[in-house]
Design an enzyme around this catalytic site. Structure first.
Site, PDB file in Angstrom:
ATOM      1  N   SER A 288      31.827 121.902  92.886  1.00 33.68           N
ATOM      2  CA  SER A 288      32.183 122.812  93.972  1.00 33.68           C
ATOM      3  C   SER A 288      33.630 123.236  93.900  1.00 33.68           C
ATOM      4  O   SER A 288      34.497 122.464  93.469  1.00 33.68           O
ATOM      5  CB  SER A 288      31.929 122.155  95.330  1.00 33.68           C
TER       6      SER A 288
ATOM      7  N   LYS B  26      25.274 117.839  96.380  1.00 36.03           N
ATOM      8  CA  LYS B  26      25.824 119.206  96.300  1.00 36.03           C
ATOM      9  C   LYS B  26      25.007 120.159  97.171  1.00 36.03           C
ATOM     10  O   LYS B  26      25.561 121.045  97.822  1.00 36.03           O
ATOM     11  CB  LYS B  26      25.859 119.696  94.845  1.00 36.03           C
TER      12      LYS B  26
ATOM     13  N   HIS C 282      26.050 119.573 100.627  1.00 36.73           N
ATOM     14  CA  HIS C 282      27.394 120.177 100.739  1.00 36.73           C
ATOM     15  C   HIS C 282      27.234 121.665 101.063  1.00 36.73           C
ATOM     16  O   HIS C 282      27.884 122.196 101.963  1.00 36.73           O
ATOM     17  CB  HIS C 282      28.160 119.985  99.422  1.00 36.73           C
ATOM     18  N   ASN C 283      26.360 122.331 100.334  1.00 38.27           N
ATOM     19  CA  ASN C 283      26.168 123.763 100.559  1.00 38.27           C
ATOM     20  C   ASN C 283      25.538 124.041 101.920  1.00 38.27           C
ATOM     21  O   ASN C 283      25.868 125.033 102.563  1.00 38.27           O
ATOM     22  CB  ASN C 283      25.309 124.362  99.440  1.00 38.27           C
TER      23      ASN C 283
ATOM     24  N   GLU D 293      28.243 123.852 104.235  1.00 35.03           N
ATOM     25  CA  GLU D 293      29.024 125.092 103.988  1.00 35.03           C
ATOM     26  C   GLU D 293      28.417 126.273 104.772  1.00 35.03           C
ATOM     27  O   GLU D 293      29.134 127.020 105.441  1.00 35.03           O
ATOM     28  CB  GLU D 293      29.007 125.362 102.481  1.00 35.03           C
TER      29      GLU D 293
HETATM   30  C1  6PG Z   1      30.650 125.818  95.830  1.00 34.34           C
HETATM   31  C2  6PG Z   1      29.663 126.812  96.424  1.00 34.34           C
HETATM   32  C3  6PG Z   1      28.829 127.472  95.372  1.00 34.34           C
HETATM   33  C4  6PG Z   1      27.766 128.402  95.961  1.00 34.34           C
HETATM   34  C5  6PG Z   1      28.318 129.572  96.667  1.00 34.34           C
HETATM   35  C6  6PG Z   1      27.304 130.660  96.990  1.00 34.34           C
HETATM   36  O1  6PG Z   1      30.574 124.692  96.285  1.00 34.34           O
HETATM   37  O2  6PG Z   1      31.483 126.174  95.001  1.00 34.34           O
HETATM   38  O3  6PG Z   1      28.796 126.125  97.280  1.00 34.34           O
HETATM   39  O4  6PG Z   1      28.190 126.471  94.640  1.00 34.34           O
HETATM   40  O5  6PG Z   1      26.989 128.827  94.907  1.00 34.34           O
HETATM   41  O6  6PG Z   1      28.962 129.200  97.813  1.00 34.34           O
HETATM   42  O7  6PG Z   1      26.267 130.226  97.771  1.00 34.34           O
HETATM   43  P1  6PG Z   1      25.325 131.310  98.478  1.00 34.34           P
HETATM   44  O8  6PG Z   1      25.212 132.477  97.540  1.00 34.34           O
HETATM   45  O9  6PG Z   1      24.002 130.662  98.682  1.00 34.34           O
HETATM   46  O10 6PG Z   1      26.019 131.694  99.749  1.00 34.34           O
END
Ligand code: 6PG
Length: 471
Positions: free
Chosen positions: A129, A183, A186-187, A190
């Site tokens: 990430s 991960k 984590h997303n 996010e």
């Molecule tokens: C990271 C992000 C990355 C992710 C983007 C786009 O940790 O660097 O999580 O891995 O791919 O944030 O995610 P979306 O296209 O689903 O918004």
């Protein structure tokens, strides 16, 4: 090219692959990158130092690596990963380590790990990430798989990872697909945090009529305090970006309000549903992205389902403290939900996760890095079995302090017709979680009434059924 010369190999020289490889090279390792696209292999060599090599042929690439080979793939998740594995496998030797650094679904990682076990090739699933910048200068890395295999690549990953107080933002997380799972969550977090920030922005802009400059200053100020985080920091920056294309105004106002996604947030919600873990803030964030995509329908609905916004009273024009506290409240809840999902999944899938370690490696390099993670790390350090972060002594007091401001902002949102699904989900989760008695007794009664699904009693063990409405 000499054989067995390079310490580390990368398959896929897109921005993430190239940047991570250059980062590893800067950390003192010799590296080689493979991409079928000749221009990418050449560009890599141009950008890197003498210890950086580009290749276009798998045979040449594999031969150039020291054994046991350490090869990472940073290619789009899905069938491309399987094709790369298929192509490399006949060229690899027992004990080599193959690493998937993409956002692969954890079940794919489990399948690939099993398949490669028979072939005696070590397979690791590592969450990476931090976007392009993180890959180049220090990402957060979330490794899962065999501990012995991780030990082989540990020095490289520790050198390349982001550092917080001198400590690398990488540590072995757990067995099988633990890295990809962490991960994914984590997303999910996010998505939740991004949604909450967007709701607060909407309230500032549409509800309170603040200018972009005022919004910039507010987020900027918040970033100097307890809300300090990467996402709040970049949000502050976004509101001062001019629209250079049009030559006037701010870029943020010119961006179409349809949010895209690659699927990791949706996967988090899907898995949570399968495991029966409530993560409503993340669910609300995923749903909000889908709703945003219905632009044409929304435009039509705005003409039919007209909302007469009552004007915001003067004294409520800029409830800065309340807004901040609402965001802080829901942010804590969002992390609490993600961590609760990790706790359950670790038990379910035997990952052996240490949640304090997870919080620790999220403090730097990754998209959800935040000051709050220091508290979360400490909390799980002292109480590894904590059922939910909201029960932590410090965080529970904090939530209670922030709660009324969160309610005030949510109420204002409802009055104003400003959708705040993330904030409302956080408040409802908080209230549900702290309700010793919920109305689910009625749900049970209804289930038994129409389907003889039975119910339990509060005063006697066992399972009961009633012939309802017979007396
Ligand atoms: C990271 C992000 C990355 C992710 C983007 C786009 O940790 O660097 O999580 O891995 O791919 O944030 O995610 P979306 O296209 O689903 O918004």
């Amino acid at each position: 090219m000499e054989t067995q010369q390079y310490d580390f190999g990368m398959v896929g020289l897109g921005v993430m692959g190239r940047n991570f490889l250059l980062n590893v090279a800067d950390s003192g390792f010799s590296v080689i990158g493979l991409d079928k696209d000749d221009s990418k292999a050449t560009a890599l060599e141009k950008e890197g130092n003498a210890n950086v090599k580009g290749a276009t042929e798998p045979e040449e690439f594999v031969k150039a690596l020291k054994t046991p080979r350490k090869i990472m793939m940073l290619v789009p998740a899905g069938s491309i990963v399987d094709s790369v594995i298929e192509e490399l496998l006949p060229l690899l030797d027992d004990g080599d380590v193959l690493i998937d650094g993409g956002n692969s679904h954890f079940t794919d990682t489990n399948r690939r790990m099993e398949a490669l076990q028979d072939k005696k090739v070590n397979y690791l699933g590592i969450g990476v990430s931090g976007g392009e910048e993180g890959a180049r200068h220090g990402p957060s890395l979330m490794p899962g798989g065999s501990k012995e295999a991780y030990e082989i690549v540990r020095p490289i990953f520790e050198a390349a990872a982001a550092k917080v107080n001198g400590e690398p933002c990488v540590t072995y997380l757990g067995t099988t697909s633990a890295g990809n799972f962490v991960k994914m969550v984590h997303n999910g977090i996010e998505y939740g945090l991004m949604q909450l920030i967007a709701e607060i922005y909407d309230m500032m802009k549409r509800g309170m009529g603040l200018s972009n400059e005022e919004i910039h200053h507010t987020f900027s100020e918040w970033n100097d305090g307890e809300l300090q985080s990467f996402l709040v920091e970049i949000t502050a920056d976004i509101f001062k970006e001019p629209d250079t294309k049009a030559g006037e105004g701010f870029l943020v106002d010119k961006i179409l309000d349809k949010a895209k996604q690659k699927g990791t947030g949706k996967w988090t919600s899907q898995v949570a549903m399968d495991l029966g873990i409530p993560i409503s803030v993340i669910d609300a964030a995923v749903t909000s992205r889908y709703l945003s995509a219905l632009k044409d329908e929304r435009q039509q609905a705005a003409q039919i389902l007209v909302h007469e916004n009552p004007p915001v009273e003067e004294d409520k024009k800029f409830l800065r403290g309340e807004l901040r506290n609402a965001l802080y409240f829901a942010t804590i809840v969002s992390y609490a939900q993600g961590m609760a999902l990790l706790k359950e999944s670790s038990a379910e899938f035997d990952y052996g996760l240490n949640l304090s370690d997870v919080a620790k490696i999220w403090r730097g390099g990754c998209i959800i890095r935040a000051k709050l993670l220091e508290d979360i790390m400490a909390s799980y350090h002292h109480q590894p079995d904590l059922a939910n972060l909201m029960l932590d002594d410090h965080l529970s007091k904090l939530l209670l302090q922030l709660h009324l401001d969160a309610v005030e902002i949510a109420k204002l949102g409802l009055e104003q017709g400003i959708p705040m699904p993330g904030l409302n989900a956080a408040l409802a989760y908080f209230d549900s979680y702290r309700s010793a008695r919920l109305p689910s007794n009625l749900t049970q009664a209804q289930r038994d009434y129409f389907g003889a699904h039975t119910y339990e009693r509060i005063d006697e063990p066992g399972t009961f059924h009633t012939e309802w409405n017979q007396s």
